[in-house]
Scaffold this active site. Structure first.
Site, PDB file in Angstrom:
ATOM      1  N   SER A 153      39.127  45.821  31.673  1.00  0.00           N
ATOM      2  CA  SER A 153      39.656  46.450  32.880  1.00  0.00           C
ATOM      3  C   SER A 153      41.032  45.897  33.232  1.00  0.00           C
ATOM      4  O   SER A 153      41.277  44.700  33.130  1.00  0.00           O
ATOM      5  CB  SER A 153      38.681  46.188  34.027  1.00  0.00           C
TER       6      SER A 153
ATOM      7  N   LYS B 133      40.063  50.732  35.031  1.00  0.00           N
ATOM      8  CA  LYS B 133      40.788  49.991  36.074  1.00  0.00           C
ATOM      9  C   LYS B 133      39.905  49.701  37.293  1.00  0.00           C
ATOM     10  O   LYS B 133      39.209  50.600  37.784  1.00  0.00           O
ATOM     11  CB  LYS B 133      42.007  50.824  36.485  1.00  0.00           C
TER      12      LYS B 133
ATOM     13  N   ALA C 100      49.809  39.617  38.711  1.00  0.00           N
ATOM     14  CA  ALA C 100      49.352  39.565  40.099  1.00  0.00           C
ATOM     15  C   ALA C 100      49.402  40.989  40.643  1.00  0.00           C
ATOM     16  O   ALA C 100      49.974  41.262  41.694  1.00  0.00           O
ATOM     17  CB  ALA C 100      50.234  38.633  40.928  1.00  0.00           C
TER      18      ALA C 100
ATOM     19  N   GLY D 252      46.977  42.882  41.694  1.00  0.00           N
ATOM     20  CA  GLY D 252      46.271  42.955  42.968  1.00  0.00           C
ATOM     21  C   GLY D 252      45.476  44.230  43.156  1.00  0.00           C
ATOM     22  O   GLY D 252      45.433  44.788  44.256  1.00  0.00           O
TER      23      GLY D 252
ATOM     24  N   ASN E   2      33.334  43.145  39.572  1.00  0.00           N
ATOM     25  CA  ASN E   2      34.418  42.160  39.519  1.00  0.00           C
ATOM     26  C   ASN E   2      34.393  41.298  40.776  1.00  0.00           C
ATOM     27  O   ASN E   2      34.922  41.688  41.808  1.00  0.00           O
ATOM     28  CB  ASN E   2      35.754  42.905  39.370  1.00  0.00           C
TER      29      ASN E   2
ATOM     30  N   CYS F 272      38.560  38.576  40.892  1.00  0.00           N
ATOM     31  CA  CYS F 272      40.002  38.846  40.869  1.00  0.00           C
ATOM     32  C   CYS F 272      40.727  37.742  41.623  1.00  0.00           C
ATOM     33  O   CYS F 272      40.489  37.540  42.812  1.00  0.00           O
ATOM     34  CB  CYS F 272      40.330  40.186  41.490  1.00  0.00           C
TER      35      CYS F 272
ATOM     36  N   THR G  61      40.859  36.199  34.641  1.00  0.00           N
ATOM     37  CA  THR G  61      42.043  35.385  34.346  1.00  0.00           C
ATOM     38  C   THR G  61      41.991  34.022  35.030  1.00  0.00           C
ATOM     39  O   THR G  61      41.329  33.838  36.046  1.00  0.00           O
ATOM     40  CB  THR G  61      43.311  36.114  34.808  1.00  0.00           C
TER      41      THR G  61
ATOM     42  N   GLY H 124      38.747  37.032  26.947  1.00  0.00           N
ATOM     43  CA  GLY H 124      39.744  36.015  27.245  1.00  0.00           C
ATOM     44  C   GLY H 124      40.544  35.720  25.984  1.00  0.00           C
ATOM     45  O   GLY H 124      40.069  35.000  25.109  1.00  0.00           O
ATOM     46  N   GLY H 125      41.705  36.330  25.849  1.00  0.00           N
ATOM     47  CA  GLY H 125      42.601  36.029  24.733  1.00  0.00           C
ATOM     48  C   GLY H 125      42.179  36.579  23.398  1.00  0.00           C
ATOM     49  O   GLY H 125      42.727  36.194  22.362  1.00  0.00           O
TER      50      GLY H 125
END
Lengths: 242, 303
Positions: free
Chosen positions: B21, B45, B70, B72, B128, B131, B194, B244-245
């Site tokens: 996402s 999203k 960021a 948001g 989520n 965030c 993140t 993650g990565g």
């Protein structure tokens, strides 16, 4: 959007901190006002650079060294291959111009107007160009625009060449039907306040992907939120919220 | 012939690769350049109750090994997603999609999850609660065991769709949060969101991001994410979506060995729009190279 490899043909300084790079590759579908997104060594995100010209298989980019990415680009030699995303962004609406379009560029906002001038002149339009810089050693592409057949006025803030002052101080030299502009936001705002015709302005914002996925470069407009990389970078004068 | 399929909360995926996402929009920009139906699925999203612009710009910054964002939670709001985005998505994506849901109150999480959960196209709700870029919502739900359990429980009672809770790495003990979500009824856990970070522009001597801080993602976070997936695998009995990565088929295999049932691909999509496709295409040869015939057999294999 297209993802292809280009090979650098030339890469040399053009003015103070400004470089011109020509590359060979597939430029099909590239229109004035669009940008490319370049993968550079040692960088994570790509670097978005506006297209100065695309003619045959030759792509011309003019960029200013403003950080690690562009400094890395400045070190590249002919023959190096680069991974590019091309045909990014909407580009200028060539059919909005009327018969006497006026193109206004400030500093590194000048390059995307070159291909625009070329296309408008091909359409038989009488093209006027105002190129604004801080001082004479920063000036570039005056002759290039002139040899396309455009009428060119230069402004410098310190008065070392052309009209002393800002691009808006040269507006009186032209009768125009429409304005296309690219440059720093304060310049665009000043142009917007002074002109009485319609206009299209190319804006800039820090980008993530460059193709509409991350929403990093969004701006609020009169027509809702727009992703500058995908729905821009060219916006109509009326929709920009200063 | 290798088998790349996995089962995630009762739904079979052709392969475990899921664009994450916030890095894939609603898939449309990618569908223009390749057939995104080759993916396991994708997580769209993050959606909230109302339209959001998100944070002021600049909201992207470069870092070693990745990037900060960021944004948001910019999104058009749940009603627009249901009325306009999902019907349009039917024309280019024909699998069950993962709906990423965010909010600023338990009621908002419940309302958005309930509405999206009724959509036939939605296979999973990815909740989520992690965030790092919004204030008073998002991550504040995911950094406390009690609120994580409560929001999970409330959302579970509002939808029949499997609920996968997306966790923040910005906590002291991610395993305790994962366990709290499991107790709240979560069908799965996804991690990591993140890592909170920042950059300072030394020319201006000010933070690069208008929001000051942002979430760090990209290949640099991979070992941290892998470690957390490994730990959470030992802490819970529900499936894990690792992220993650992740940038290659080998990274997917590594994540699965750590305990992931499926794997999300995030920032890699932003620097290479074909990244997820390359990972899908790269899985069979990578499996052959490492002697894996049935991918789902390696889940948690490193324990």
């Amino acid at each position: 959007m297209k993802n292809t490899t280009f090979e650098i043909l030339t890469n040399a300084p053009l003015a103070k901190d400004v470089y011109r790079m020509t590359l060979s590759g597939d430029t099909d579908g590239v229109v004035p006002g669009q940008f490319v997104d370049i993968q550079i060594d040692g960088g994570y995100l790509r670097r978005p650079i506006s297209v100065c010209d695309a003619e045959g298989r030759v792509l011309t980019l003019i960029y200013k060294t403003v950080g690690k990415g562009t400094e890395e680009m400045a070190s590249y030699k002919a023959g190096k291959r680069l991974d590019l995303l091309t045909s990014l962004g909407n580009g200028y609406d060539l059919f909005a111009s009327g018969d006497h379009p006026l193109l206004i560029g400030g500093g590194v906002g000048v390059p995307p107007l070159y291909m625009l001038a070329k296309e408008l002149i091909k359409q038989g339009k009488d093209v006027g160009v105002i190129l604004g810089f801080n001082t004479s050693c920063e000036i570039f592409y005056e002759e290039e625009f002139a040899s396309l057949g455009a009428r060119v006025a230069i402004t410098t803030v310190d008065g070392s060449r052309g009209t002393k002052g800002f691009v808006t101080d040269a507006l009186g030299l032209f009768d125009y039907t429409f304005v296309y502009a690219c440059g720093p936001k304060p310049m665009l705002k000043a142009v917007c306040d002074k002109i009485t015709t319609g206009g299209q302005f190319s804006l800039e914002e820090r980008m993530g992907c460059g193709f509409g996925a991350c929403m990093g470069c969004s701006v609020k407009t009169a027509n809702g939120f727009k992703r500058l990389c995908k729905d821009g970078p060219v916006l109509n004068k009326e929709e920009i919220l200063w | 012939m290798v088998n790349t399929s996995v089962e995630l909360c009762g739904i079979t995926l052709d392969n475990p690769v899921i664009p994450a996402s916030g890095t894939f929009g609603y898939g449309k920009e990618f569908a223009e350049i390749y057939d995104i139906n080759i993916l396991g699925t994708f997580s769209f999203k993050g959606t909230t109750g109302e339209e959001r612009f998100g944070n002021p710009t600049p909201r992207i910054a470069e870092t070693p090994g990745g990037m900060l964002n960021a944004v948001g939670l910019q999104n058009p709001g749940v009603e627009h997603v249901i009325d306009t985005v999902l019907p349009d998505m039917k024309s280019y994506f024909h699998k069950k999609v993962m709906a990423n849901v965010s909010g600023f109150s338990v009621d908002e999480y419940v309302r958005v999850s309930s509405l999206l959960g009724k959509e036939e196209q939605v296979g999973w709700i990815e909740l989520n609660i992690s965030c790092p870029n919004v204030h008073g919502g998002g991550m504040s739900f995911g950094t406390n065991e009690r609120s994580a359990r409560e929001v999970t429980k409330a959302v579970k009672s509002a939808t029949d769709k499997p609920v996968i809770v997306k966790l923040s790495p910005n906590v002291t003990d991610i395993c305790s949060i994962a366990k709290a979500c499991e107790k709240g009824g979560a069908d799965g856990i996804s991690l990591i969101n993140t890592l909170m970070g920042m950059r300072i522009d030394i020319r201006r001597k000010k933070p690069v991001l208008a929001n000051v801080t942002g979430g760090y993602s990209g290949s640099g976070v991979f070992p941290v994410a892998l470690r957390m997936v490994y730990q959470v695998f030992e802490a819970v009995d529900i499936p894990i979506v690792g992220m993650g990565g992740v940038s290659s088929a080998e990274d997917v295999i590594e994540m699965m060995l750590a305990g992931a049932t499926a794997v999300e691909v995030g920032a890699a999509n932003l620097i290479d729009p074909y990244a997820s496709k390359k990972i899908v295409d790269g899985l069979p040869p990578a499996m052959e190279k490492y002697g894996i015939t049935t991918l789902k057999d390696i889940i948690g294999g490193a324990h």
